[in-house]
Design an enzyme around this catalytic site. Structure first.
Site, PDB file in Angstrom:
ATOM      1  N   ASP A  79       0.805  -1.222   0.000  1.00 26.54           N
ATOM      2  CA  ASP A  79       0.000   0.000   0.000  1.00 26.54           C
ATOM      3  C   ASP A  79       0.835   1.266   0.000  1.00 26.54           C
ATOM      4  O   ASP A  79       0.407   2.294  -0.527  1.00 26.54           O
ATOM      5  CB  ASP A  79      -1.007   0.008   1.149  1.00 26.54           C
ATOM      6  CG  ASP A  79      -0.405  -0.327   2.502  1.00 26.54           C
ATOM      7  OD1 ASP A  79       0.826  -0.444   2.601  1.00 26.54           O
ATOM      8  OD2 ASP A  79      -1.193  -0.483   3.457  1.00 26.54           O
ATOM      9  N   ASP A 489       3.774   1.371  12.893  1.00 25.34           N
ATOM     10  CA  ASP A 489       3.033   0.109  12.900  1.00 25.34           C
ATOM     11  C   ASP A 489       3.656  -0.989  13.747  1.00 25.34           C
ATOM     12  O   ASP A 489       2.943  -1.706  14.429  1.00 25.34           O
ATOM     13  CB  ASP A 489       2.818  -0.439  11.486  1.00 25.34           C
ATOM     14  CG  ASP A 489       1.842   0.386  10.680  1.00 25.34           C
ATOM     15  OD1 ASP A 489       1.160   1.237  11.278  1.00 25.34           O
ATOM     16  OD2 ASP A 489       1.773   0.201   9.465  1.00 25.34           O
TER      17      ASP A 489
END
Length: 891
Positions: A79, A489
């Site tokens: 992404d 993340d």
């Protein structure tokens, strides 16, 4: 393990603060043509070898695409981190979009991929990260005739969203399996369906397509992120409707519309109609067509994904009769997730698999049918709650951090089977091999057939080479681990060996994202980090160089995020500027508010004086001489008043400070102070700079080497200065740009020339120089291995050549596996290599042993050869070789 929210958040991060500095030339109109190739740069350059500090994965992989006509040819899209090609020989992924530059950073987000079954050398990528104004540029179609080694680009008159909601649906990009000049692209944002009839060079909207979609995740979102129309989400061809090179007559398109989601054309895309009898109430995430049996399978969810979804269904459409059948693995009433990952076994088309992609707890779900969806079995099921039986075992020894250091209670397990599992593919040539993407990795198996036989198949990470972390901060201490990272993340890692995957990310506490870290200059075992977390303290402290951590006191009232943090040179005091609260000072057990400095200031410590700290906010520089208790504004002027700013103090020199940042609308560049920030001098030879870092001084020099992500001489790149900024050398090249590199940079204090560069999705890349003043080449600061290399050109012809390489073990111990690196000086490229496997990125080549010649006993040699191409008449021999990262002698 708690539900992994680290993978749920959109990766905007520091990119959003930099968009004011970026520009893009955008095309408008209904048809677009090939963009001009980038101009050559005219900046002095060094020869560098670039690698990743290995993490292996770390982010969401929403798409995996196998070529239908060539075995072992597969691609993965991420992404925010570009696209990759599978290398069967090394069981690893090769990055394909490292050439994306600063101004086009959005093109590292890949909305879709397509590989050509007619000509397997051709591959296409639809790129663009955000459809709102977070990304200032439009999307583009990249096309390659050499499997992604090089690309040509066509800019689109609209944006694409590789990191937008719905990014796991698809594929939006599709190639006609008979006439490969014809491609289709499903667009978001109400832009409809687009087509190219000249192999992706130009594109026009298909005006006859009746539905541009209407589903928005959150129509009330004023940022435009969750309120964008997710649009046309996939195109699927029925290859049985044409023969030879004729255009495929029948094709289907899926639309993000819960009432009218599936359309068909039977005249090669000239006209379209809604497929009669289709189910309603859900969004069509994925489709796959079994032309042999005449079935179109569609996986549905009530949400667009990739991290939401509460209900789902799976349907089968008979392409000959028009009959629809609900073949859902479980009744919709029993779902708490949507379906997405969808694949068939091309060797046995009646075998279908689908994933419950949004089954966060206790684990993702994968279902399998061998009778075209008539009956299903599960990858795991309950025996007696909370106990479960798995058809698989998981081996994450190659990427051990995938356990997250967790010890969950049943029915959760660690490592998890996955989450956000929207990419799920059976190898079309090998029924035993399956790959699937998660929010953190690519998993796979090579004995899938055991599922049906009642045995247990093994799942392992298949992610080597695919590096997909967003880097927020970097540090390279003078002792201990060479690299510490703060990552989005997954928190961050302590790298004791750059070539190996660390055993675990930072834990106790785990931050969903680390935002800042620092070490004590004269006591580098003391390390502090700050980060974002759902609950608990936002700062952690280590006394053993980042190996173990403990919470650094209780958060002051109002803290909402990690912000920036610094530790004094002697490790005795911390200063912290968290999000949501003012600047704080403490010793690791409690915090007190600092005075004289505004909230939100960027914080750093002096690297020589333990009582001195610095801060910067909105054009004003501040200093504290009492350990951060009180700050005083300095009289220095002319510093940036808007845009991101990062500054650092030089190790061992009190008051020696470098400051980088700003925006194109105001002051922007690099400044230097030698008096603790009382005055700053702007470097006239640096147009723009966003990061600054220090490494070991060059041979014969006394001042630290400077590194910056900057614009110098009109060129954007990674630059090095060995003379206090008087002159600069570009150390990267056009093949190694990695999009946006504006978060952090640091040199290595122990290895001259080594630089660590942050990326926003390609992990930590590091470079080593082959050019060292005064030593005639080689890799400075790198140990010399017991090896000798002989490189011999055995034949030359116009545009090409052949060479032999002999590698001799001059040591006393045998090698069990070898890897040899070198860099071409004249742009040569390897065409074919024998007796070894190889990868090439730009001019840098790595050759690795074959399965049968990895053992080289002392005093013996191993040889391999290759043919290559050369762009001009020059065909210079490489001057330096490295064996497993260490220098070899050159015969």
């Amino acid at each position: 393990m708690p539900r992994p929210r680290h993978a749920r958040r959109p990766r905007t991060r520091l990119l959003l603060t930099s968009v004011l500095t970026l520009t893009a030339g955008l095309l408008t109109g209904t048809q677009v043509a090939t963009a001009a190739e980038p101009r050559a740069t005219a900046v002095a350059a060094d020869t560098y070898t670039w690698k990743n500090a290995r993490i292996d994965g770390g982010g969401f992989v929403p798409g995996i695409v196998f070529n239908r006509s060539e075995k072992n040819l597969a691609y993965a899209r991420t992404d925010i981190g570009g696209a990759y090609r599978w290398n069967q020989d090394t069981a690893s992924w090769t990055p394909l979009l490292d050439s994306v530059g600063w101004d086009d950073w959005g093109h590292t987000g890949v909305a879709s991929l397509a590989t050509d079954a007619v000509d397997p050398d051709k591959v296409y990528a639809a790129v663009g990260t955000y459809t709102n104004d977070w990304d200032p540029g439009n999307g583009a179609i990249l096309r390659s005739a050499d499997r992604g080694a090089t690309w040509k680009k066509t800019d689109l008159p609209f944006k694409l969203g590789g990191n937008m909601p719905g990014r796991g649906m698809g594929e939006r990009l599709a190639i006609d399996p008979h006439d490969d000049k014809v491609l289709y692209l499903g667009a978001p944002s109400g832009k409809g369906l687009w087509r190219s009839t000249d192999a992706g060079v130009t594109w026009s909207q298909v005006t006859s397509f009746p539905n541009v979609g209407n589903y928005r995740q959150d129509p009330s979102d004023t940022s435009g992120y969750a309120s964008d129309n997710q649009g046309v989400v996939w195109v699927t061809f029925d290859e049985s409707s044409a023969t030879g090179a004729d255009r495929t007559r029948t094709l289907y398109a899926g639309v993000a519309d819960k009432d009218d989601s599936v359309y068909r054309s039977t005249d090669a895309g000239a006209t379209w109609e809604r497929v009669a009898g289709q189910p309603t109430g859900h969004l069509p995430h994925k489709s796959v067509l079994d032309a042999e049996n005449g079935y179109l399978y569609i996986a549905y969810s009530d949400k667009g994904g990739p991290y939401d979804g509460g209900k789902g269904q799976v349907w089968r459409y008979a392409t000959k009769t028009g009959a629809w059948k609900d073949i859902s693995p479980v009744a919709e009433a029993d779902t708490y997730y949507g379906f997405s990952g969808l694949t068939i076994d091309r060797q046995h088309p009646g075998t279908v698999m689908v994933s419950g992609y949004s089954s966060w707890w206790p684990d993702t779900l994968i279902f399998r049918s061998t009778d075209s969806g008539g009956t299903w079995t599960k990858a795991w099921d309950y025996t007696s709650y909370p106990n479960r039986a798995n058809r698989y075992t998981m081996d994450v020894s190659s990427v051990p951090w995938l356990t997250w250091g967790a010890n969950p209670s049943p029915p959760e397990q660690t490592p998890k089977l996955g989450w956000m599992t929207e990419a799920l593919e059976i190898d079309p040539f090998d029924s035993d091999r399956m790959m699937y993407g998660t929010g953190a990795t690519v998993y796979g198996t090579e004995d899938l057939g055991k599922w049906d036989a009642g045995g247990t198949f093994t799942i392992k990470p298949m992610v080597k080479g695919l590096e997909e972390t967003a880097v927020n901060d970097l540090a390279s201490p003078p002792s201990g681990a060479p690299l510490l990272s703060a990552l989005g993340d997954i928190g961050g890692f302590r790298h004791t060996d750059l070539t190996k995957v660390p055993s675990m990310m930072y834990t106790s506490p785990n931050f969903t994202s680390s935002t800042s870290l620092d070490f004590a200059e004269s006591k580098p075992d003391v390390v502090v980090r700050a980060g974002n977390v759902d609950s608990g303290a936002h700062v952690a402290l280590s006394q053993d160089n980042g190996a173990n951590w403990y919470t650094a006191g209780t958060d002051p009232s109002g803290v909402t995020g990690g912000g920036t943090v610094a530790v004094s040179a002697d490790g005795g005091r911390l200063v912290w500027s968290p999000d949501g609260a003012g600047v704080q000072t403490g010793t690791g057990s409690s915090w007190a508010a600092a005075s004289g400095v505004p909230a939100g200031a960027v914080i750093e410590s002096d690297r020589a004086d333990a009582s001195t700290f610095y801060a910067f906010r909105s054009g004003t520089f501040y200093a504290s001489s009492d350990g951060g208790k009180t700050f005083t504004a300095k009289a220095s002027s002319g510093l940036p008043t808007d845009g991101p700013v990062r500054f650092k103090a030089v190790p061992g020199a009190k008051g020696d400070i470098w400051l980088a940042g700003g925006s194109a609308s105001g002051a922007y560049g690099l400044w230097h102070s030698t008096d603790g920030g009382a005055t700053f001098t702007k470097l006239s030879n640096v147009q723009q700079a966003d990061t600054i870092g220090f490494g070991k001084a060059a041979p014969g020099a006394t001042y630290r080497t400077l590194y910056a992500s900057a614009k110098i001489g009109g060129v954007r790149g990674i630059f090095r200065s060995t003379d206090t900024g008087a002159t600069w050398t570009r150390v990267n090249d056009d093949a190694h740009q990695w999009g946006w590199t504006g978060a952090a940079i640091t040199g290595d204090p122990r290895v001259y020339g080594r630089v660590y560069v942050s990326t926003n999705g390609r992990g930590v890349v590091y470079g080593d120089t082959a050019d060292v003043p005064g030593d005639g080449g080689g890799s400075p600061g790198t140990p010399t291995a017991a090896c000798t290399v002989t490189y011999k050109v055995t034949n030359e012809w116009s545009g090409g050549f052949q060479a032999d390489v002999t590698l001799t073990n001059t040591g006393s111990a045998a090698w069990n596996g070898w890897s040899l690196d070198w860099t071409f000086a004249d742009g040569q490229k390897v065409s074919q290599l024998w007796n070894a496997s190889y990868t090439q990125a730009g001019t840098a080549v790595t050759a690795k042993n074959a399965s049968w010649n990895g053992t080289v006993v002392a005093g013996s040699s191993v040889a391999f050869g290759f043919t290559g191409s050369r762009p001009g008449a020059a065909n210079g021999k490489p001057t330096a070789f490295r064996l497993d990262g260490q220098n070899c002698s050159v015969a």
